[in-house]
Each structure stands twice: as C-alpha cells, then as structure tokens.
Design a protein around this motif. Sequence first.
Motif, PDB file in Angstrom:
ATOM      1  N   HIS A  93      16.404   1.909 -36.826  1.00 28.66           N
ATOM      2  CA  HIS A  93      16.117   0.710 -37.612  1.00 28.66           C
ATOM      3  C   HIS A  93      14.726   0.740 -38.238  1.00 28.66           C
ATOM      4  CE1 HIS A  93      15.109   0.099 -33.348  1.00 28.66           C
ATOM      5  NE2 HIS A  93      14.056  -0.554 -33.793  1.00 28.66           N
ATOM      6  N   ASN A  94      13.861   1.618 -37.740  1.00 26.05           N
ATOM      7  CA  ASN A  94      12.504   1.704 -38.287  1.00 26.05           C
ATOM      8  C   ASN A  94      12.314   2.883 -39.238  1.00 26.05           C
ATOM      9  OD1 ASN A  94      11.373  -0.565 -36.968  1.00 26.05           O
ATOM     10  ND2 ASN A  94      11.137   0.593 -35.072  1.00 26.05           N
ATOM     11  N   LEU A  95      13.364   3.678 -39.448  1.00 23.72           N
ATOM     12  CA  LEU A  95      13.245   4.877 -40.272  1.00 23.72           C
ATOM     13  C   LEU A  95      13.671   4.612 -41.717  1.00 23.72           C
ATOM     14  CD1 LEU A  95      14.680   7.643 -37.902  1.00 23.72           C
ATOM     15  CD2 LEU A  95      12.288   7.233 -38.499  1.00 23.72           C
ATOM     16  N   PRO A  96      13.007   5.235 -42.674  1.00 21.87           N
ATOM     17  CA  PRO A  96      13.448   5.093 -44.069  1.00 21.87           C
ATOM     18  C   PRO A  96      14.809   5.751 -44.260  1.00 21.87           C
ATOM     19  CG  PRO A  96      11.749   6.787 -43.845  1.00 21.87           C
ATOM     20  CD  PRO A  96      11.823   6.084 -42.533  1.00 21.87           C
ATOM     21  N   GLY A  97      15.768   4.971 -44.710  1.00 21.94           N
ATOM     22  CA  GLY A  97      17.109   5.519 -44.885  1.00 21.94           C
ATOM     23  C   GLY A  97      17.956   5.495 -43.643  1.00 21.94           C
ATOM     24  N   GLY A  98      17.430   4.939 -42.545  1.00 24.21           N
ATOM     25  CA  GLY A  98      18.209   4.866 -41.305  1.00 24.21           C
ATOM     26  C   GLY A  98      18.636   6.246 -40.840  1.00 24.21           C
ATOM     27  N   ARG A  99      19.911   6.393 -40.481  1.00 20.67           N
ATOM     28  CA  ARG A  99      20.401   7.683 -39.988  1.00 20.67           C
ATOM     29  C   ARG A  99      20.342   8.759 -41.065  1.00 20.67           C
ATOM     30  NH1 ARG A  99      22.706   8.524 -35.362  1.00 20.67           N
ATOM     31  NH2 ARG A  99      23.282   6.336 -35.116  1.00 20.67           N
ATOM     32  N   GLY A 100      20.311   8.333 -42.313  1.00 17.32           N
ATOM     33  CA  GLY A 100      20.189   9.302 -43.397  1.00 17.32           C
ATOM     34  C   GLY A 100      18.936  10.152 -43.276  1.00 17.32           C
ATOM     35  N   GLN A 146      17.128  15.764 -42.597  1.00 18.78           N
ATOM     36  CA  GLN A 146      16.433  16.773 -41.797  1.00 18.78           C
ATOM     37  C   GLN A 146      17.339  17.962 -41.488  1.00 18.78           C
ATOM     38  OE1 GLN A 146      13.193  16.857 -40.479  1.00 18.78           O
ATOM     39  NE2 GLN A 146      12.751  15.130 -41.826  1.00 18.78           N
ATOM     40  N   VAL A 147      18.594  17.673 -41.143  1.00 17.52           N
ATOM     41  CA  VAL A 147      19.548  18.741 -40.830  1.00 17.52           C
ATOM     42  C   VAL A 147      19.827  19.580 -42.066  1.00 17.52           C
ATOM     43  CG1 VAL A 147      21.908  19.233 -40.112  1.00 17.52           C
ATOM     44  CG2 VAL A 147      20.596  17.480 -38.911  1.00 17.52           C
ATOM     45  N   ALA A 148      20.067  18.913 -43.204  1.00 20.37           N
ATOM     46  CA  ALA A 148      20.387  19.628 -44.444  1.00 20.37           C
ATOM     47  C   ALA A 148      19.225  20.499 -44.906  1.00 20.37           C
ATOM     48  CB  ALA A 148      20.761  18.623 -45.531  1.00 20.37           C
ATOM     49  N   ALA A 149      18.018  19.986 -44.768  1.00 21.33           N
ATOM     50  CA  ALA A 149      16.841  20.714 -45.258  1.00 21.33           C
ATOM     51  C   ALA A 149      16.445  21.870 -44.353  1.00 21.33           C
ATOM     52  CB  ALA A 149      15.666  19.751 -45.409  1.00 21.33           C
ATOM     53  N   ASN A 150      16.948  21.882 -43.118  1.00 20.70           N
ATOM     54  CA  ASN A 150      16.517  22.909 -42.159  1.00 20.70           C
ATOM     55  C   ASN A 150      17.690  23.705 -41.583  1.00 20.70           C
ATOM     56  OD1 ASN A 150      13.437  22.377 -41.708  1.00 20.70           O
ATOM     57  ND2 ASN A 150      14.385  20.349 -41.661  1.00 20.70           N
ATOM     58  N   LYS A 151      18.777  23.809 -42.353  1.00 21.52           N
ATOM     59  CA  LYS A 151      19.944  24.551 -41.877  1.00 21.52           C
ATOM     60  C   LYS A 151      19.611  26.007 -41.569  1.00 21.52           C
ATOM     61  CE  LYS A 151      23.971  22.042 -43.557  1.00 21.52           C
ATOM     62  NZ  LYS A 151      25.158  22.072 -44.446  1.00 21.52           N
ATOM     63  N   HIS A 152      18.630  26.539 -42.276  1.00 22.46           N
ATOM     64  CA  HIS A 152      18.246  27.936 -42.063  1.00 22.46           C
ATOM     65  C   HIS A 152      17.411  28.109 -40.796  1.00 22.46           C
ATOM     66  CE1 HIS A 152      14.894  25.939 -43.989  1.00 22.46           C
ATOM     67  NE2 HIS A 152      14.101  26.970 -43.717  1.00 22.46           N
ATOM     68  N   LYS A 153      17.083  26.990 -40.126  1.00 24.96           N
ATOM     69  CA  LYS A 153      16.297  27.042 -38.893  1.00 24.96           C
ATOM     70  C   LYS A 153      17.033  26.281 -37.793  1.00 24.96           C
ATOM     71  CE  LYS A 153      12.562  25.263 -40.746  1.00 24.96           C
ATOM     72  NZ  LYS A 153      11.170  24.776 -40.865  1.00 24.96           N
ATOM     73  N   PRO A 154      18.125  26.866 -37.243  1.00 26.22           N
ATOM     74  CA  PRO A 154      18.916  26.132 -36.239  1.00 26.22           C
ATOM     75  C   PRO A 154      18.124  25.735 -35.006  1.00 26.22           C
ATOM     76  CG  PRO A 154      19.534  28.461 -36.318  1.00 26.22           C
ATOM     77  CD  PRO A 154      18.658  28.205 -37.503  1.00 26.22           C
ATOM     78  N   GLY A 155      17.156  26.578 -34.597  1.00 29.07           N
ATOM     79  CA  GLY A 155      16.337  26.224 -33.441  1.00 29.07           C
ATOM     80  C   GLY A 155      15.516  24.976 -33.702  1.00 29.07           C
TER      81      GLY A 155
END
Length: 519
Positions: free
Chosen positions: A246-253, A258-267
């Motif tokens: 509830h305090n994040l910009p875009g909520g769960r988005g 974060q997941v989409a932007a860092n798919k190349h870094k699974p760790g």
Amino acid sequence: MKMPSKPRRLRSPGPVADAFTRSRAFICNIIGPVGSGKTMAALQKGLRVAAMQGGVKDDNGITWRKARIGVIRESYPSLKSTTLKSWFNIVPEDEGKFLWSAPFTHSFRKILRRDGEGRPIDVLDVEFEFRAIGDQTVEEACRGWEVNAVIVDEADLQPADLVPYLTGRVGRFSDLSPDLVVDPQIIISMNMPDIENHAYVLAMDREIEGLTEDDKAQLSEALGGRPLVKTFIQPGGMEPDAENIHNLPGGRGYYVLQVAANKHKPGYVDRMVHNKPVAMMFGKPVNGEFQHSAHVGQCVYNPRRKLIVGIDQGLFAAAVGLQRDEYGNIRTLFEVVNLSDDRKRLLKVGPTAFGRKLRNAIIERYPGIEKDEIRFVCDPAAFAAGDREDNEHDWVLACQAALGLGKIHKAKSNRAALRNEAIWRAQSTRHGYQVDPSCRHLIKAHSGGYRYEKEDMKTGETKGHLEIANTIYTHVADAEQYAALEGEHVIRDIRGKPRREPGRQVRNDSEFDVFRGVQ
C-alpha cells in the motif's frame, strides 16, 4: 529545540514488521524484499526503544526520559541516499536539531503523554547518531559509543565482527542512571543474504560469530529471559500477503517491474523480490519451491507414527529423520552431519563413528524409542555386489552394528527424478512440507546449496541436461530424499499410477519382524 507542527501518521508495512517492532529480543532481525518497509520498521523500532527507557519525575509531575540510539551503515553516501531519506519520513529534518557533520546527529523532543488539559506529563529527549564504517575498523568506527540501541542497516554488507562488537556497546548510555536503561537492543534490517554470508549465520542459524559459550551464557543471564536472537522474515514481494504494498508506487506492479527488469539475474530476483536465500555460486537451486518463511517451523515428533531415517553413506555420511503425518505431509525433525566448527567443510567419518553419532542423536531426542518404531533406509547403491573394491555394503553393516537400533534397509529408489519429485511435490503443496529450524545444514541445502551445475558452457551453449553439483549440501539432501520415498503409495503417486486396491490382509502374530528379514 523546534517542535513538530502536527503529529505524523505512518501506515504500518504489515504484521511481520509490527511483530518485529514489538519484539524484546536482544538481537532482532527483519529480512524482507526491496520496498518492504523494513528500514522504516527498524528506525521506528529504535524510536520505540527510546520511548521505553526509564524516566525521572520532576517537582511538576513531569516524567523526563533520555535516550541515545545509534544507526550504522557501510558508508556516509549510503546513509544519505537511503537511510536518512527513510528517517526524515519519521522525524523531519527540521524537527529539533540535525547536524550534518560526521557523525550525523539528530536531537529532538517527543511528548509521549499529556494530561486531560493537554499539558505534557511524559517527555522524551532523544538523540539519533548516524555513523558509517567506511575504511575504518569496527572498533574505530564504534569507539566511544554509548547507546540504548543500535540499528544496523543492510547488515549483510557490514563486517562480520560488527554485531559481536556492538554487544558490548549497547545499554551503556543514560544521563540519569544505569537502572533506567530498559531492554538494550541491536536492531538489524536487510535483504535476504546469501547462505554463506555472515548475516545469514546470525539471522537464520542464530549464531553470533566470535562469541564463546561462556560469552553466550553470560549474555543469556544478563538478558533475564529475553531471547538472544530473533528473526522476522517478511513474505516475498509476489506473495499474496506481501507487506508495504500500500506504500509502494504502483502497488504490486512495483515488484512485477522488478522481476521483468532483472530476469537476467535470477539470483537477484530470488533475494530482492521473492525474499529467498540463495547460494553464492553458479547454478540453479534444485528445490526452487522452498521458501524459508513457509517451510521452516518447529516440528514435533509423533510417537504414534513411524520415524523414518534416511542415510547417505560414505566418508561424508549424513542422516535425516522425518515423519509423514496422517495426510502424507512431510515433517523433517532432525539431521546428523559431520561439519567443521565454521560449518563450511564436511569432516570425514567412519561407519562405526557415524552409527554411534546417529544413535546418540536419536536416543537424546526420543528416549525410550523402540526398534519397531524406527525404519532406517539407505542409498540402494550401498547394497550392490559385494565384490566391488569400495564394498559400501560393509559400510552399512558396520554402521548398523554401531547404531544398534535395527536393520538398515535399502531405500525404494536411487533415481534422482523420483527422489527429487518426492521433495518437490511436498514443498509445492500447502502444508505439505516443514523442516525444523534445528536442521540448519539441510535448510541451507534447500535454500540453494543443493544446486545444479552451471548450465552455461564456455562455448556459449546451454547444457541440455542439468546435473546436480557435488557440494557440502548434497549428502544431507540425498538422505532426506531416501526417507521421503518411504510411505504408502508415495512411489505410485509420483509415477501417476493408480493406487492398489487393498486386498486380503494377513496379520503376522509371530515374533518375526517383517522389516528385519532373515538374519
């Protein structure tokens, strides 16, 4: 000293953060994904500790409390760019007096209570001091510090000797009287560390590096019943009960991005979004469904159900004891591994010594347990032809003799697909799997130590078949798998075959042990 114009209201990140804030543990950890509000929770906890300090009542009936809280990070730029930004959301820079000369200090006053006419009757004077380690030693950075509590932000990035050193610095401050110091604490916030990080050892294993047993005993006595170490793990960012959404910009988005932007870094995604510990090495974890917050919890032995002990034999032998409940769920109770003092190396052990060690572990946990209440199973490879040079069957017989609690049977299968599926299926089922916190080595195995070999080859190609790496975590994971294959219908369910209809049952009323066989 300036006073705030109006009270500030902050929305709690969630129930885990709230429980962390209320905890009285001497070393209190909160671990969460990026954006989970853990730094804010740690800073608010520091303010709460300050308000809990004892006070002295003056002639006007006003209680005056004083406190000093320390905050430490690896560098002053990190303090400015992250920690102080969060802090000024709690206490604005223009409230009281803030000094930007290192170490940064913020002195201010808080009215804790007023009487019916609005007059202050409980007042807190507090100073927050922000320090950075930089290129100093821990002792140099913390020299002269006398504080009620210290907040260690991003503890996994700090030196390993910081927290042990701080145990002697907190609780030493009071301008009034030492008797007024209440519940000194070391407050830690961080993202999930990798499993080899010193912060993992502290938070997950509850071990303080550098402290002797005498040190721990003295600390325990001084704490008067308070927990020495307690860890609060927030849900991953993609979990339905993720905190601070509830305090994040875009909520769960925010986490989807974060997941989409860092798919190349699974760790990175595992640690920073899913809040899962990973191995600091190449290779995907074998048990990718494992989640510390969901799968680690106290497991209680049920004397009405058989104890199954899986054994992986050899020079680096390991054993794991588990039970299946009435629904077939796995409850892993204990492990037996032979580790070095720093828990980073396996020590060689012979079959007789290991058998005795396993026997002692069982008898200490379950005194009075009978042979017919336990079933031991071992790697089927150990029962191969006896003319092999290493003849592992001799190992089994020697271990069995030293164990003295019954026969060691051949596990149902050594096929990796079946063994892994037994664990995967349990961990992917709600309430299907739980491991006791005492199984520290096994938990590290599930968290990424038990992993595949690196899948990318030097040629740039990707391996078509992944092989499990031989690490110090392989043996304990294999032992659990052998035990997990035991149980009614387990193999048939994994293979997708229909369960056999119960036929005519034959009851054996003699003293012949069907599990022991002919001797």
